[in-house]
Design an enzyme around this catalytic site. Sequence first.
Site, mmCIF file in Angstrom:
data_model
loop_
_atom_site.group_PDB
_atom_site.id
_atom_site.type_symbol
_atom_site.label_atom_id
_atom_site.label_comp_id
_atom_site.label_asym_id
_atom_site.label_seq_id
_atom_site.Cartn_x
_atom_site.Cartn_y
_atom_site.Cartn_z
ATOM 1 N N GLU A 46 58.631 33.319 40.855
ATOM 2 C CA GLU A 46 59.720 32.407 40.523
ATOM 3 C C GLU A 46 60.599 33.048 39.441
ATOM 4 O O GLU A 46 61.579 33.678 39.738
ATOM 5 C CB GLU A 46 59.153 31.053 40.077
ATOM 6 C CG GLU A 46 60.213 29.976 40.105
ATOM 7 C CD GLU A 46 59.693 28.579 40.422
ATOM 8 O OE1 GLU A 46 58.471 28.405 40.543
ATOM 9 O OE2 GLU A 46 60.520 27.672 40.542
ATOM 10 N N GLU A 101 52.986 24.716 31.561
ATOM 11 C CA GLU A 101 53.925 23.965 32.396
ATOM 12 C C GLU A 101 53.519 22.486 32.494
ATOM 13 O O GLU A 101 54.361 21.604 32.495
ATOM 14 C CB GLU A 101 53.924 24.581 33.802
ATOM 15 C CG GLU A 101 54.813 23.876 34.790
ATOM 16 C CD GLU A 101 54.916 24.635 36.114
ATOM 17 O OE1 GLU A 101 53.989 25.404 36.429
ATOM 18 O OE2 GLU A 101 55.927 24.461 36.815
HETATM 19 C C1 BGC Z 1 60.082 25.362 37.869
HETATM 20 C C2 BGC Z 1 60.537 24.414 36.827
HETATM 21 C C3 BGC Z 1 61.742 23.738 37.305
HETATM 22 C C4 BGC Z 1 61.315 22.964 38.505
HETATM 23 C C5 BGC Z 1 62.335 22.084 39.086
HETATM 24 C C6 BGC Z 1 59.707 24.572 39.066
HETATM 25 O O1 BGC Z 1 59.252 25.354 40.100
HETATM 26 O O2 BGC Z 1 59.064 26.174 37.426
HETATM 27 O O3 BGC Z 1 60.216 24.575 35.580
HETATM 28 O O4 BGC Z 1 62.493 23.071 36.393
HETATM 29 O O5 BGC Z 1 60.749 23.759 39.487
HETATM 30 O O6 BGC Z 1 61.903 20.879 38.922
#
Ligand code: BGC
Length: 906
Positions: free
Chosen positions: A487, A759
């Site tokens: 990501e 997270e």
């Molecule tokens: C990310 C986030 C992001 C989110 C969207 C995730 O995959 O890691 O931090 O804001 O997607 O909601």
Amino acid sequence: MKKSTCRLSCLMPVLFIFCLSSFSQLSVNRLRTENLPDPLTVESRLPRLSWQLETRDRGILQTAYEIKVSDRPDGGGAVWNPGKLQSDQSLQIVYGGAELQSGKKYYWKVRVWDNKGRVSPWSATAWWQMGLLHPEDWKAVWIKPDMEEDSVRSPLLRTTFVAEKGIVSATAYFTAHGLYEARLNGQRIGDAWLTPGWTSYKKRLQYQGYDVTHLIRPGKNAIGAMLGSGWYRGYIGFSGQHDYYGKDLALLAQLVIKYKDGHVQTVVSGPSWQSAYGEVLRSELYHGETIDHRQEKRGWCEPAYEATGWSGTQTVDIPKETLVATISEPVKKQESLHVKKVLTTPRGEVVIDFGQNLTGWVSVKIKGNAGDSIRLSHAEVLDKAGNFYTMNLRSAKAQDLYILKGGEEESFEPHFTFHGFRYVRVEGLTGNLNPDDFTAVALYSDMPATGSFECSDPMIDQLQHNIQWGQRGNFLDVPTDCPQRDERLGWTGDAQVFSRTAAFNRGVEPFFTKWLKDVSADQQPNGSVPFVIPNVLGAGDGGSTGWADVATIIPWNLYLAYGDRRVLEEQYPSMKAWVEYMRGQSKDNLWNTGFHFGDWLFYRPTDDVDGKSAVTDKYLIAQCFFAHSTQLLIKTAAVIGKKEDVSKYTLLLQQIKDAFVREYLTPNGRLVSGTQTAYVLALQFDMLPEALRKQAAGRLAQNIKDYDYHLTTGFLGTPYLCHVLSRYGYTSVAYRLLMQDSYPSWLYPVKMGATTIWERWDGIRPDSSFQTPDMNSFNHYAYGAIGDWMYRVVAGLDTDEDGPGYHHSLISPHPGGKLTSAGADLQTGYGRLSCHWKLENESLSVDLVVPANTTSTFNIPAPEGGLITEGGQPLASVKTISVEGVERGYLILKLGSGEYHFKVTK
Ligand code: BGC
């Protein structure tokens, strides 16, 4: 008679020195151009100049300054010399002299006068060099290797040239499609990594400039670069896409050598350059790098190298109009971490623990036979059983493979990848692992460290440590969500949530200013802002509330932290377009359509039988951020003098709030979502009628008590939770949340051994099992936004909208919780601002530093009947402090610059 005269005159210098030494010196230092020390590629035709006053005296304000800008190091050749100007402005003075020339170097110095009638000596000379301002300034042409295209391998490109004697200066400019690492005469050029950085490449491609004067010699020289896939053509995003910006790597290079006699030699990339593949067989940001030393082209960029067997290059037609100078600090190597422990896991894997989750790579020294190899795999955590765990990296392989040439000791480190890790699994080592041979190197944008926070509770200190490492790990040229899985994107929501905390810990003005230009560039024609910037998802992937509001929130936060008006001026069209987008989507000023992430990752127990899952209506959230962005637009319009917009949007704001009340508030003051986030946002953004606010705050506090002092907020509610509590008189509740260490809370991950912000509130569950591997990063800064409350409320260092950039600071420490001391230090644009408090034997001491050329309003807790002293003297007798009044148990004082030591005794 004669004799006495002589005595007096002999004494004069002594007296003079004595008199002077009773005052401290006034001096000027820390000169900055466009917020950077001596930058080499300034793009602005009107660069801004800043400096700091240095003096230890109290109450010092600048009253005037004099700037001299010239185009010669000796100060001759004046290009701007406006004389002495009466002004207290010492940050971001806009250059007003003759037109600045592309590629030219300018020198400047400044002196200041203060309100004590002193004048400083002239500062040391600082400089800046203009970037290449016009596409025609590029004599170089884009080239690519004339070899069979290999989609993962790193090509080398080189040429030689002859330099004459009498070199005065040499500047090399480079950029690439893909990443580049440039060399001159065998030496790496500069210490920036992952260049040219990441921007919305099709619209804005950065180039870098380097001073290479010391690397060039009269006679034959060699210059070249190795290219890597990077963001340009490597894998990017979570859907397995690659070649997002293009398939072919390419290089643009230009070297400008200036000679004593005034002539200039330009060496440029062109079809005469040669190309070959070298030792980097594969590099991918997500998957790692393979280096085979047997294929090294030793000395390939030395003048004497015989490039036999090399191929040629082809020119490529790539427009130069998209080239932009680098205005932010590049990614550099930062901390080096040594091996903490070497483990053998239950599965028999040899694993190094570096003791800290970080972003970067491992450099290795190794000796072995030709063809031997070691493979390094990276992970953030070990699982419950103590085995190496990589499931949460999803498809990211995060492996570096090093193949030996054999013989002498060899050193390896990657060039075009990075990993998020604390643990490294080592495979292929023949002998025992020598810890000295492995070093973890942290990589991140070279933002200056500015803020620190500490207190008497080691768990909260660890939280601050985790916040800071979360920032280090995710400010890698763009603000990323995470550094480890497939990501690593510039998620807008995460960035806005954390931006104010970030601006305390590090100087992020250039970093965010650069990224905001990509926010504008990738904003859709209808004003919608993509989920990620640079946008590598679809054109329609945008417009989510709380994410897209990055367009208004970050510019405003930069203004507060740095007093930067220009960022407001430049971002204003983007801010306005976003507000207009929301207005366009709404009906009767109610915005209740479209996709939204909502209060992402809020508390949601898996077994929700008691109905405690804290779901907040997404459209209620959308309405709150619609109001918030509109409010920020109004404030911005006021600062930059757009009066009509102030009236227009003030009207809209009221309509948005009215629509909110109609749709989401019962007549008795209950919100349709009874969650912490709903009350937090409604209160933070003043969505409720004045008369209902107090009871709404009471409901919020009650909700927290009902959860036994646990938070239930996600990405959007969390940053404001404790601020709202403090604003409505519930600081003690906020402290209980801060000090809570069972899930969900900030200290729960700390208790579980986190070294960065997670997270999820429960990335590792209380039974040590992991949350779903689909989305479980252990280095995601968003929840670290609590830092902002720790700095502004616990330690008490705050900004004032009317004196942004801490020109006027608000200092209001809040002793509480179980803390016996806390404090913060901040290098503001003006200098060090700091507040440290300590409770001891029934008394409170507060030590402050207020930088020169600023003032402060200081709220000091004032218990009834208590005694307040400063420097051991009763307050009333200290002339440099004025008492303004009493409010909510605090005495309000006005302070000028200087150091202060207060004591409050009951
Ligand atoms: C990310 C986030 C992001 C989110 C969207 C995730 O995959 O890691 O931090 O804001 O997607 O909601």
